[in-house]
Write an enzyme that holds these catalytic residues in place. Structure first.
Site, mmCIF file in Angstrom:
data_model
loop_
_atom_site.group_PDB
_atom_site.id
_atom_site.type_symbol
_atom_site.label_atom_id
_atom_site.label_comp_id
_atom_site.label_asym_id
_atom_site.label_seq_id
_atom_site.Cartn_x
_atom_site.Cartn_y
_atom_site.Cartn_z
ATOM 1 N N HIS A 87 0.829 -1.244 -0.075
ATOM 2 C CA HIS A 87 -0.045 0.065 0.196
ATOM 3 C C HIS A 87 0.700 1.157 -0.024
ATOM 4 O O HIS A 87 1.644 1.470 0.844
ATOM 5 C CB HIS A 87 -1.112 0.031 1.071
ATOM 6 N N GLU A 137 2.720 0.148 -22.311
ATOM 7 C CA GLU A 137 2.923 -1.182 -21.577
ATOM 8 C C GLU A 137 1.842 -1.583 -20.473
ATOM 9 O O GLU A 137 1.690 -2.836 -20.173
ATOM 10 C CB GLU A 137 4.326 -1.205 -21.004
#
Ligand code: 13P
Ligand code: ZN
Length: 265
Positions: A134, A164
């Site tokens: 996180h 990408e």
């Protein structure tokens, strides 16, 4: 220091260097395989035990390395034992014991989200997922102020902002609308998405990314954040061109990945 603790620490420092961890912002957890547990056996002792507010299924008896609540990622380098530690979830899944580190601290306030995400993601990836990360990157967080909290909208913006992206996260990215952080409710809302998506954005807050390794989780966070940065820069100037749905399909074919068909038009 043990090799696995060094590798955990490296991600903490890398995230801090990126500017994703102001103050105590962000947290990290790693589900230890048996070989890491046996390697750390000689440093682990039962220190303190704690209960969850409700049992968490799917991680009973598992060992995790986790960052401490209120701890600063930037201190992982100089004070690993004060910044993170090893815990074991008890066999009933209703509490855990600290076995190393977390000096004067407890695991992150987001421990429910980390552990529930580990349980769900482990199943979703056939046992490959080991890392839940996180962070509070500025660009992806800023982006959530400009859109409705909708996974299709967010995923398409990111896919179209860096070629990408569709290859790195062909499933797309989930998003949870603003909620109070640090408890079971936001953990459950995140879990409801992370079975389908490798990362979930928390509106106006940050991102939870998963991976089979530290590289994969960090790389996913980095890719999402960079695409958001490109989008915001391009939007500020004025977007007159983008990656089309045909381009996205071509990418899928070329790289052998299936893009989430619900997010294509
Ligand atoms: P902790 O200090 O409890 O890990 O909380 C930081 C954070 O980012 C909460 O979402
Ligand atoms: Zn946070």
């Amino acid at each position: 220091m043990k090799d696995i603790l060094e590798r955990f620490r490296r991600l903490c420092v890398d995230g801090y260097v990126q500017g994703w961890h102001e103050r105590n912002g962000g947290n990290l957890s790693y589900r230890m395989p048996a070989e890491d547990v046996s390697d750390c056996n000689d440093i682990m002792t039962d220190c303190r035990s704690f209960s969850f507010s409700e049992p968490i299924r799917g991680i009973e008896g598992e060992y995790f390395i986790v960052t401490g609540t209120g701890r600063y990622m930037r201190n992982a380098e100089i004070d690993p034992e004060g910044t993170f530690g090893i815990i074991r979830v008890n066999d009933a899944g209703d509490g855990y014991t600290v076995l190393w580190g977390l000096r004067d601290s407890r695991p992150t306030s987001e421990l429910p989200t980390h552990l529930m995400n580990h349980a769900v993601r482990f199943q979703a990836t056939g046992g490959r997922c080991r890392v839940i990360y996180h962070a509070h990157p500025a660009n992806i967080t800023a982006l959530t102020y400009t859109i409705r909290p909708d996974a299709k909208t967010l995923s398409r913006i990111l896919w179209q902002s860096e070629t990408e992206c569709a290859v790195v996260f062909p499933e797309g990215i989930g998003i949870v609308p603003w909620m109070v952080p640090g408890g079971m409710e936001i953990a459950k809302a995140t879990c409801a998405l992370i079975d389908r998506f490798p990362a979930v954005v928390w509106a106006f807050h940050g991102v939870f990314a998963s991976g089979s390794s530290f590289d994969e989780a960090f790389g996913l966070m980095h890719t999402i954040e960079k695409a958001a940065e490109i989008y915001l820069k391009a939007s500020a100037v004025g977007i007159i061109n983008t990656i089309t749905d045909d381009n996205l399909s071509e990418l899928g074919k070329a790289f052998g990945v299936t893009l989430n068909p619900d997010f294509l038009e």
